[in-house]
Design a protein around this motif. Sequence first.
Motif, short mmCIF file in Angstrom:
data_model
loop_
_atom_site.label_atom_id
_atom_site.label_comp_id
_atom_site.label_asym_id
_atom_site.label_seq_id
_atom_site.Cartn_x
_atom_site.Cartn_y
_atom_site.Cartn_z
N ALA A 152 0.84 -1.21 0.00
CA ALA A 152 0.00 0.00 0.00
C ALA A 152 0.87 1.26 0.00
O ALA A 152 0.54 2.26 -0.67
N ALA A 153 1.98 1.21 0.72
CA ALA A 153 2.87 2.38 0.81
C ALA A 153 3.47 2.74 -0.54
O ALA A 153 3.63 3.93 -0.85
N TYR A 154 3.81 1.73 -1.35
CA TYR A 154 4.42 2.01 -2.65
C TYR A 154 3.48 2.76 -3.58
O TYR A 154 3.92 3.45 -4.50
N LYS A 155 2.18 2.64 -3.34
CA LYS A 155 1.19 3.30 -4.19
C LYS A 155 0.95 4.75 -3.78
O LYS A 155 0.31 5.51 -4.50
N ASP A 156 1.43 5.12 -2.61
CA ASP A 156 1.14 6.43 -2.04
C ASP A 156 2.17 7.44 -2.55
O ASP A 156 3.27 7.55 -2.02
N LYS A 157 1.81 8.17 -3.58
CA LYS A 157 2.73 9.12 -4.22
C LYS A 157 2.08 10.50 -4.32
O LYS A 157 0.85 10.62 -4.33
N VAL A 158 2.91 11.52 -4.44
CA VAL A 158 2.43 12.88 -4.64
C VAL A 158 3.21 13.48 -5.81
O VAL A 158 4.44 13.41 -5.85
N GLU A 159 2.51 14.07 -6.75
CA GLU A 159 3.17 14.66 -7.92
C GLU A 159 4.10 15.79 -7.48
O GLU A 159 3.74 16.64 -6.67
N GLY A 160 5.32 15.75 -8.03
CA GLY A 160 6.28 16.82 -7.78
C GLY A 160 7.10 16.65 -6.51
O GLY A 160 7.92 17.52 -6.20
N LYS A 161 6.89 15.54 -5.77
CA LYS A 161 7.65 15.33 -4.54
C LYS A 161 8.26 13.93 -4.52
O LYS A 161 7.61 12.95 -4.89
#
Length: 277
Positions: free
Chosen positions: A217-226
């Motif tokens: 689940a953590a690998y899917k948690d992304k934020v654009e530009g960071k």
Amino acid sequence: MNLLDLKRKAIELRKDFVTMIYEAGAGHVGSDLSCTDILVSLYYHQLHVDPNNPEDPERDRYIQSKGHAVEILWAILADKGFIEKEELKTFSQFDSRLLGHPNNLVDGIEMNTGSLGHGLSVSVGSALAAKLDGANYQTYTLMGDGELAEGSVWEAAMAATQYKLDNLTAIIDRNGLQITGSTEDVMGLKDLHGKWEAFGWHVVDVKDGNDIEQLLAAYKDKVEGKPTVIIANTLKGKGVSAAEGVASWHHHALNSEEYEAAIADLDRALEELVNGK
């Protein structure tokens, strides 16, 4: 692989590298055990790499900055087909390619590591190169929590934010122990989440870093530009009762009694997993 298969693979690989360390008489068994589930979730679910084409320019990059925990990495590369399984028997022997730290004479290894604090800097370069080239590959790196005392880590952290490297994921094996004892006693990290957040990273806390489902689940948690940092709260020595939470197992050569007890622990865990307990 489904979740059950991943959990089974993690136990089987623990048996493989514990045997490697026992037969070689050297290795970082406690460190390997804490990060096994991280590497299994990466290599069997997340990373796009191909043992038949290890130099594929579109491959994802994985850099193990925590280089002393190499035995689990060798076991995975053999299981995936990057090297022959028979070669594992040469680990830490004279003239072997399988040294006590990663080296890029072996397919699947991006760089020699072991001198702590370098992996994130190189990973920043890898991620930035992908941006400049318009490439789609992702870069991942694994760091130990004791390694975060190195100033180069924080220089790299600033650079990753400066260049908005959202194709970079750093994972911290937060087991709380290093070779000389507790990380908080040696060089306290205190509010690790707050530190990375202050450096401009997207921070994902994994309550149980030995839980593969939480890691996926953590690998899917992304934020654009960071860039993303995953703080995986693990247990040093996970899976071997004598080693769990014990700093002296950071670098430990097992005697015959310890080896037999470790394999018994892992066999029991495998049986419980298969039986659904």
